[in-house]
Enzyme design. Structure first.
Site, short mmCIF file in Angstrom:
data_model
loop_
_atom_site.label_atom_id
_atom_site.label_comp_id
_atom_site.label_asym_id
_atom_site.label_seq_id
_atom_site.Cartn_x
_atom_site.Cartn_y
_atom_site.Cartn_z
N TYR A 1 85.99 60.76 66.63
CA TYR A 1 86.86 60.67 65.45
C TYR A 1 88.01 59.70 65.72
O TYR A 1 88.27 58.80 64.91
CB TYR A 1 87.40 62.08 65.12
CG TYR A 1 88.15 62.16 63.80
CD1 TYR A 1 87.47 62.20 62.59
CD2 TYR A 1 89.54 62.20 63.77
CE1 TYR A 1 88.15 62.27 61.38
CE2 TYR A 1 90.23 62.29 62.57
CZ TYR A 1 89.53 62.32 61.38
OH TYR A 1 90.22 62.40 60.18
N SER B 1 93.84 57.90 59.97
CA SER B 1 94.36 59.21 60.37
C SER B 1 95.49 58.93 61.36
O SER B 1 95.56 57.84 61.93
CB SER B 1 93.24 60.00 61.06
OG SER B 1 93.76 61.02 61.89
#
Ligand SMILES: NC(=O)c1ccc[n+]([C@@H]2O[C@H](COP(=O)([O-])OP(=O)(O)OC[C@H]3O[C@@H](n4cnc5c(N)ncnc54)[C@H](O)[C@@H]3O)[C@@H](O)[C@H]2O)c1
Length: 276
Positions: free
Chosen positions: A168, A155
């Site tokens: 995350y 990401s």
């Protein structure tokens, strides 16, 4: 001839979103698909996850392209189950060439407020799950003797900080380190290992109530249109987010022989977010 004719690709988190798009895109280029998904809910995840019906739709879409697909309900947090699913499918297809470690989840909270469960669920899926995926795939890739391509979905949060997403962001930074290490370990076998770093992608992971509240904390009833405006401000290109197909096309490139000497990279598909 298509770019993946005769090849077999293993995709985790393939029930919907980017994973389904990857299965379809790689199948369009001739690959047979091994698809897994948890098809169930992890309690700490604040949005509905993929279902068996979703995975069945992926199966239908791949079969409609006249490609073969073996799909199973498998949790990447479970090493033994992941190994079983892949070993069985490779025994049927006879080879493995491409791995897309795509399954991932997100939980949202300030670090000091995050529950241990929410922390562990994200790390177990996004980091340990990726390691499991690679660990079960590597022996098949090496045994094939034809090299291979492992592509991990990180990401933009794999290179930048994002408040309230510490588990995350830690997991997505973690897979960048894992990818670099695997790239060195596997290079002698001509197995390439790379990461893709998407910005916001229009999938159920971000188009959901919890995510809208996160991106629009001051809005009483946050809407997708409002979110699109805020999201667009984060990117350089005049778009609010990218589509699953944009990530699939990056995966296809890294999986194909066109990328035969590319290994160890972090490839943003981010509309310029990381340069802002
Ligand atoms: N959507 C975004 O904005 C965005 C941005 C950057 C990176 N990503 C990453 O892209 C990847 C794909 O996400 P998406 O956008 O398609 O989201 P999604 O939620 O639509 O799809 C993810 C799929 O993974 C499955 N999954 C989750 N945990 C699993 C587990 N433990 N075992 C097996 N399957 C599991 C889910 O059931 C779901 O079908 C994830 O790694 C995510 O972190 C997403």
């Amino acid at each position: 001839m298509s770019r993946l004719t005769g090849k077999v690709a293993f995709i985790t988190g393939a029930a919907r979103g980017q994973g389904r798009s990857h299965a379809i895109r790689l199948a369009q280029e001739g690959a047979d698909i091994i698809a897994t998904d948890i098809c169930g809910q992890i309690e700490s995840v604040p949005y509905p996850m993929g279902t068996w019906d979703d995975l069945a739709q992926t199966v239908d879409a791949v079969e409609a392209l006249d490609r073969r697909i073996i799909a199973s309900q498998t949790d990447v947090r479970d090493y033994e189950a992941t190994k079983r699913a892949l070993d069985d499918a490779v025994a049927q297809f006879g080879r493995l060439d491409v791995v897309s470690a795509n399954a991932g989840v997100c939980t949202i909270a300030r670090s000091q407020d995050m529950s241990g469960e929410a922390w562990r669920d994200v790390i177990d899926t996004n980091l340990s799950g990726v390691w499991h995926t690679a660990k079960v795939a590597i022996p098949h890739l090496i045994a094939g003797g034809r090299g291979g391509s492992i592509v991990i979905t990180s990401s933009v949060g794999g290179l930048m900080a994002m408040p309230n997403l510490s588990s995350y962001v830690a997991s997505k930074h973690g897979v960048v380190g894992l990818m670099r290490t695997l790239a060195l370990e596997l290079a002698p076998h001509s197995i390439r290992v790379n990461t893709i770093l998407p910005t916001q992608v229009e999938t159920p992971m971000i188009i959901n109530d919890a995510s809208l509240r996160f991106f629009l904390p001051d809005s009483e009833r946050p809407t997708v249109d409002e979110f699109a405006r805020v999201s667009q401000q984060m990117l350089a290109l005049p778009i609010p987010w990218v589509q699953p197909l944009d990530i699939s096309n990056a995966l296809l490139f890294l999986a194909s022989d066109e990328a035969r000497y590319i290994t160890g990279i972090t490839l943003p598909v981010d509309g310029g977010m990381l340069i802002k």
